[in-house]
Design a protein around this motif. Structure first.
Motif, PDB file in Angstrom:
ATOM      1  N   GLU A  94       0.829  -1.201   0.000  1.00 55.10           N
ATOM      2  CA  GLU A  94       0.000   0.000   0.000  1.00 55.10           C
ATOM      3  C   GLU A  94       0.871   1.262   0.000  1.00 55.10           C
ATOM      4  N   SER A  95       1.949   1.250   0.759  1.00 55.66           N
ATOM      5  CA  SER A  95       2.859   2.397   0.799  1.00 55.66           C
ATOM      6  C   SER A  95       3.463   2.657  -0.575  1.00 55.66           C
ATOM      7  N   GLN A  96       3.836   1.607  -1.261  1.00 55.57           N
ATOM      8  CA  GLN A  96       4.393   1.757  -2.602  1.00 55.57           C
ATOM      9  C   GLN A  96       3.355   2.333  -3.557  1.00 55.57           C
ATOM     10  N   GLN A  97       2.105   1.867  -3.444  1.00 54.04           N
ATOM     11  CA  GLN A  97       1.044   2.378  -4.307  1.00 54.04           C
ATOM     12  C   GLN A  97       0.768   3.850  -4.031  1.00 54.04           C
ATOM     13  N   VAL A  98       0.761   4.227  -2.761  1.00 52.51           N
ATOM     14  CA  VAL A  98       0.545   5.631  -2.401  1.00 52.51           C
ATOM     15  C   VAL A  98       1.666   6.497  -2.957  1.00 52.51           C
ATOM     16  N   GLU A  99       2.890   6.043  -2.819  1.00 53.02           N
ATOM     17  CA  GLU A  99       4.036   6.803  -3.330  1.00 53.02           C
ATOM     18  C   GLU A  99       3.963   6.941  -4.840  1.00 53.02           C
ATOM     19  N   GLN A 100       3.594   5.871  -5.535  1.00 51.60           N
ATOM     20  CA  GLN A 100       3.458   5.944  -6.989  1.00 51.60           C
ATOM     21  C   GLN A 100       2.343   6.907  -7.384  1.00 51.60           C
ATOM     22  N   SER A 101       1.235   6.879  -6.676  1.00 52.33           N
ATOM     23  CA  SER A 101       0.125   7.798  -6.961  1.00 52.33           C
ATOM     24  C   SER A 101       0.537   9.234  -6.709  1.00 52.33           C
ATOM     25  N   ARG A 102       1.259   9.460  -5.616  1.00 55.39           N
ATOM     26  CA  ARG A 102       1.720  10.808  -5.286  1.00 55.39           C
ATOM     27  C   ARG A 102       2.653  11.334  -6.376  1.00 55.39           C
ATOM     28  N   ARG A 103       3.564  10.491  -6.834  1.00 51.52           N
ATOM     29  CA  ARG A 103       4.485  10.899  -7.892  1.00 51.52           C
ATOM     30  C   ARG A 103       3.740  11.202  -9.190  1.00 51.52           C
ATOM     31  N   LYS A 104       2.767  10.351  -9.537  1.00 62.45           N
ATOM     32  CA  LYS A 104       2.002  10.565 -10.757  1.00 62.45           C
ATOM     33  C   LYS A 104       1.225  11.874 -10.670  1.00 62.45           C
ATOM     34  N   LEU A 105       0.614  12.131  -9.525  1.00 59.91           N
ATOM     35  CA  LEU A 105      -0.136  13.367  -9.342  1.00 59.91           C
ATOM     36  C   LEU A 105       0.778  14.577  -9.481  1.00 59.91           C
ATOM     37  N   LEU A 106       1.937  14.516  -8.885  1.00 59.41           N
ATOM     38  CA  LEU A 106       2.889  15.622  -8.973  1.00 59.41           C
ATOM     39  C   LEU A 106       3.342  15.838 -10.413  1.00 59.41           C
ATOM     40  N   ILE A 107       3.635  14.750 -11.118  1.00 61.09           N
ATOM     41  CA  ILE A 107       4.046  14.857 -12.518  1.00 61.09           C
ATOM     42  C   ILE A 107       2.921  15.458 -13.348  1.00 61.09           C
ATOM     43  N   ASP A 108       1.680  14.983 -13.131  1.00 65.99           N
ATOM     44  CA  ASP A 108       0.539  15.523 -13.865  1.00 65.99           C
ATOM     45  C   ASP A 108       0.367  17.013 -13.607  1.00 65.99           C
ATOM     46  N   GLU A 109       0.541  17.440 -12.359  1.00 66.84           N
ATOM     47  CA  GLU A 109       0.410  18.861 -12.029  1.00 66.84           C
ATOM     48  C   GLU A 109       1.499  19.682 -12.704  1.00 66.84           C
ATOM     49  N   VAL A 110       2.715  19.152 -12.719  1.00 66.55           N
ATOM     50  CA  VAL A 110       3.817  19.866 -13.366  1.00 66.55           C
ATOM     51  C   VAL A 110       3.564  19.957 -14.862  1.00 66.55           C
ATOM     52  N   LEU A 111       3.110  18.871 -15.485  1.00 61.64           N
ATOM     53  CA  LEU A 111       2.820  18.901 -16.928  1.00 61.64           C
ATOM     54  C   LEU A 111       1.693  19.872 -17.234  1.00 61.64           C
ATOM     55  N   ASP A 112       0.654  19.883 -16.389  1.00 61.94           N
ATOM     56  CA  ASP A 112      -0.440  20.826 -16.575  1.00 61.94           C
ATOM     57  C   ASP A 112       0.061  22.261 -16.442  1.00 61.94           C
ATOM     58  N   ALA A 113       0.938  22.485 -15.483  1.00 62.38           N
ATOM     59  CA  ALA A 113       1.486  23.831 -15.287  1.00 62.38           C
ATOM     60  C   ALA A 113       2.338  24.246 -16.485  1.00 62.38           C
ATOM     61  N   GLU A 114       3.081  23.297 -17.054  1.00 59.36           N
ATOM     62  CA  GLU A 114       3.877  23.608 -18.233  1.00 59.36           C
ATOM     63  C   GLU A 114       2.978  24.026 -19.394  1.00 59.36           C
ATOM     64  N   GLU A 115       1.849  23.308 -19.563  1.00 62.48           N
ATOM     65  CA  GLU A 115       0.917  23.647 -20.640  1.00 62.48           C
ATOM     66  C   GLU A 115       0.344  25.050 -20.437  1.00 62.48           C
ATOM     67  N   VAL A 116       0.032  25.400 -19.202  1.00 66.26           N
ATOM     68  CA  VAL A 116      -0.514  26.728 -18.904  1.00 66.26           C
ATOM     69  C   VAL A 116       0.510  27.801 -19.205  1.00 66.26           C
ATOM     70  N   LEU A 117       1.777  27.544 -18.908  1.00 66.39           N
ATOM     71  CA  LEU A 117       2.826  28.536 -19.097  1.00 66.39           C
ATOM     72  C   LEU A 117       3.228  28.703 -20.557  1.00 66.39           C
ATOM     73  N   GLN A 118       2.900  27.721 -21.382  1.00 66.28           N
ATOM     74  CA  GLN A 118       3.303  27.806 -22.793  1.00 66.28           C
ATOM     75  C   GLN A 118       2.363  28.619 -23.624  1.00 66.28           C
TER      76      GLN A 118
END
Length: 118
Positions: A94-118
């Motif tokens: 479960e800890s590994q799944q939470v960490e993977q989800s957290r990383r994916k969410l962070l990556i998605d937010e960064v990618l979304d932010a990049e799209e907004v800034l472009q």
């Protein structure tokens, strides 16, 4: 996290980001989790006790024999140890799944932010 990604993440957070729960919501969630854990442990101990009793006590009576008592102790020890191993493994997964989800969410937010800034 590299400085550019951190800056993008901070930009997302400054524009709302993810809603943060209130203290009251967190306290309520903790109470529910504690109650669920208590119920789980109570049920688990009941199952262990009944299972070992059924396995070890051959003739129900007012006292258990030395042989039955030894069997009960060993049985409970084995079942609790087995449950601890299972719980540890489940918690690890479960800890590994939470960490993977957290990383994916962070990556998605960064990618979304990049799209907004472009």
């Amino acid at each position: 996290m590299n400085p550019d990604a951190r800056a993008l993440y901070n930009e997302v957070e400054s524009h709302g980001g993810i809603d943060k729960p209130t203290v009251a919501q967190l306290n309520a969630a903790v109470r529910v989790a504690n109650r669920n854990e208590f119920d789980y442990v109570t049920l688990l101990l009941r199952r262990i006790t009944l299972g070992c009793y059924d396995s070890c006590v051959t003739v129900p009576g007012s006292q258990v024999s030395k042989l039955e008592n030894t069997c009960l102790k060993k049985c409970v020890d084995r079942r609790i140890e087995s449950q601890l191993i299972v719980n540890h493994e489940v918690h690890h997964q479960e800890s590994q799944q939470v960490e993977q989800s957290r990383r994916k969410l962070l990556i998605d937010e960064v990618l979304d932010a990049e799209e907004v800034l472009q």
